[in-house]
Every structure is written in C-alpha cells, then in structure tokens.
Design a protein around this motif. Structure first.
Motif, mmCIF file in Angstrom:
data_model
loop_
_atom_site.group_PDB
_atom_site.id
_atom_site.type_symbol
_atom_site.label_atom_id
_atom_site.label_comp_id
_atom_site.label_asym_id
_atom_site.label_seq_id
_atom_site.Cartn_x
_atom_site.Cartn_y
_atom_site.Cartn_z
ATOM 1 N N LEU A 139 -23.809 40.898 30.702
ATOM 2 C CA LEU A 139 -23.678 40.622 28.662
ATOM 3 C C LEU A 139 -24.180 40.675 27.705
ATOM 4 O O LEU A 139 -25.146 40.912 27.393
ATOM 5 C CB LEU A 139 -22.779 38.980 29.099
ATOM 6 C CG LEU A 139 -21.353 38.907 29.889
ATOM 7 C CD1 LEU A 139 -20.495 37.381 30.131
ATOM 8 C CD2 LEU A 139 -20.274 39.518 29.873
ATOM 9 N N ASP A 193 -24.992 38.758 21.747
ATOM 10 C CA ASP A 193 -24.288 38.661 20.531
ATOM 11 C C ASP A 193 -23.238 37.948 21.215
ATOM 12 O O ASP A 193 -22.474 36.608 20.565
ATOM 13 C CB ASP A 193 -24.304 39.947 19.463
ATOM 14 C CG ASP A 193 -25.617 40.299 18.674
ATOM 15 O OD1 ASP A 193 -26.387 39.694 19.606
ATOM 16 O OD2 ASP A 193 -25.269 41.256 18.697
ATOM 17 N N ARG A 194 -22.848 38.064 21.999
ATOM 18 C CA ARG A 194 -21.336 38.140 21.998
ATOM 19 C C ARG A 194 -21.504 36.210 22.708
ATOM 20 O O ARG A 194 -20.938 35.455 22.536
ATOM 21 C CB ARG A 194 -20.151 38.478 23.220
ATOM 22 C CG ARG A 194 -19.137 37.627 23.814
ATOM 23 C CD ARG A 194 -18.275 37.436 23.694
ATOM 24 N NE ARG A 194 -17.025 36.837 23.639
ATOM 25 C CZ ARG A 194 -16.672 35.758 23.726
ATOM 26 N NH1 ARG A 194 -17.852 35.478 22.070
ATOM 27 N NH2 ARG A 194 -15.661 34.883 23.820
ATOM 28 N N GLN A 200 -22.383 33.691 20.519
ATOM 29 C CA GLN A 200 -21.033 33.216 19.374
ATOM 30 C C GLN A 200 -20.387 32.557 20.161
ATOM 31 O O GLN A 200 -19.222 31.785 20.097
ATOM 32 C CB GLN A 200 -19.788 35.054 19.623
ATOM 33 C CG GLN A 200 -18.892 34.876 18.532
ATOM 34 C CD GLN A 200 -17.643 35.862 18.793
ATOM 35 O OE1 GLN A 200 -18.499 36.785 19.001
ATOM 36 N NE2 GLN A 200 -16.247 35.542 17.783
ATOM 37 N N LEU A 201 -20.305 32.848 21.849
ATOM 38 C CA LEU A 201 -19.535 31.260 22.671
ATOM 39 C C LEU A 201 -20.650 30.033 22.447
ATOM 40 O O LEU A 201 -19.394 28.932 22.533
ATOM 41 C CB LEU A 201 -19.663 32.225 24.128
ATOM 42 C CG LEU A 201 -19.248 31.220 25.209
ATOM 43 C CD1 LEU A 201 -17.558 31.697 24.883
ATOM 44 C CD2 LEU A 201 -19.336 31.718 26.782
ATOM 45 N N GLU A 227 -18.926 28.974 19.041
ATOM 46 C CA GLU A 227 -17.646 28.836 19.497
ATOM 47 C C GLU A 227 -17.076 27.007 19.967
ATOM 48 O O GLU A 227 -16.531 26.483 19.785
ATOM 49 C CB GLU A 227 -16.903 29.134 20.126
ATOM 50 C CG GLU A 227 -16.610 30.733 19.319
ATOM 51 C CD GLU A 227 -16.156 31.584 20.431
ATOM 52 O OE1 GLU A 227 -15.697 31.426 21.671
ATOM 53 O OE2 GLU A 227 -15.705 33.203 19.912
ATOM 54 N N LEU A 274 -15.099 34.153 30.694
ATOM 55 C CA LEU A 274 -15.194 35.844 29.379
ATOM 56 C C LEU A 274 -14.913 36.718 30.684
ATOM 57 O O LEU A 274 -15.846 36.761 32.297
ATOM 58 C CB LEU A 274 -16.787 35.865 29.268
ATOM 59 C CG LEU A 274 -17.433 34.478 27.639
ATOM 60 C CD1 LEU A 274 -18.579 35.451 27.701
ATOM 61 C CD2 LEU A 274 -16.416 35.458 27.330
#
Length: 187
Positions: A148, A151-152, A155-156, A159, A186
């Motif tokens: 994955l 950056d994602r 971000q998770l 969040e 995800l």
C-alpha cells in the motif's frame, strides 16, 4: 454501657446501608449514563465484537500496527505494570530486547527515533492507544507488507488520531484496534 452500644449499632447499620447499598447503586446509575452503559465501549468489526476501546490487545504481525507492550500480557483481570525501576537489569534487558525486535521488523528506523511507548509497557499493561508518532513510525513496514502507499497509511493514522480531551488535557492518541480494523478495510 448500653447507652453506647445502641447508638453504635444504629450508626453501623446506617453506614452499611449507605456504603454497601446506596453508594454502589448511585455509581451503577451514573455508569449507565456513560458511553457503553457501564460495560465498556465495544468495538465491532464485521458484525461481531472484537474488543473494547479502553483495553489494549496484542498486535505483533508485521501487517498490523503494533500495540504498546504489556507487562501482564493484556490480561484485564491482572492489570499492572512490571514494578521494575528504570535501573533494574531485568527491565533494561526486556526493553533492549523490544528495541532489537522492533529494529528487525522495521529496518531503516534509527534506535533514537523509536518512541518510548513502543518498547515500554504502560502502568496498567492495558494501554489501547499510541501516539500518532508511534503509529507513523510503523507505516513503512506495513506499506511494504501490504503493498500500500505509505501516504495512504499516514492519512489513515491522521484520520484515527483523537486530539486531547477538550483540546487541552492529555496528548493526541490513536486507538490501535480501531486503526487496525480500518487498515483491514482498506482496498
């Protein structure tokens, strides 16, 4: 003598009623108003309860964000710390072993950059939260294992970061169980 025994017995009976009946009922009533109705906030995934928001769990697989270590193996019935001081040789060996393990599973991380909470147990041994920094230092490992984008994952983490209580009390934190559930969701 009988003038003292009667009032003492009445006072004892009144105090027993207050402390053993009224007080527990008031506390139980207040607890019913709290989130979870006094039974703890349950966390569900795929329609089943997988844990509680205030009790940590062990996550040691490389595909998950690791939890804070526990001195009691996450046993809520035996909540406690290790009771070993920071100069205790056994404690220092345990912490060094945790550091070594972390570095093996997270290549590229410098020893000095490891947040202390990832290698030291909390006072209760049940801490369900990490700082955002402790979660983000694990992102590279998880991104590689799960293929994955890093950056994602950052971000998770953002969040799922909860700010201080009322904006001023305590640090920002991330609940590891909730974060790992979101990680599994995800695509």
């Amino acid at each position: 003598m009988t003038t003292h025994i009667g009032p003492a017995l009445r006072l004892t009976l009144v105090l027993i009623i207050i402390t053993a009946v009224i007080y527990p009922l008031v506390v139980a009533g207040i607890a019913k108003l709290a989130p979870g109705g006094g039974e703890g906030v349950k966390i569900e995934a795929k329609g089943r309860v997988v844990g509680y928001a205030a009790i940590g769990q062990a996550f040691t697989e490389d595909r998950y964000f690791n939890s804070r270590p526990s001195a009691v193996d996450y046993n809520a019935a035996g909540s406690a710390g290790s009771n070993k001081g920071p100069s205790n040789p056994d404690y220092l060996k345990t912490v060094q072993a945790r550091i070594d393990t972390f570095l093996v599973h997270n290549p590229g991380v410098n020893k000095a950059d490891i947040p202390a909470e990832l290698v030291t147990a909390s006072g209760s041994g049940l801490d369900p939260d990490l700082s955002p920094e402790a979660a983000k230092i694990q992102v590279a490992r998880i991104a590689k294992v799960r293929n994955l984008p890093a950056d994602r994952l950052k971000q998770l983490v953002d969040e799922h970061t909860e700010g201080p209580l009322l904006g001023i009390f305590g640090p920002s934190k991330v609940n590891v169980l909730k974060l790992n559930i979101a990680l599994d969701e995800l695509k």
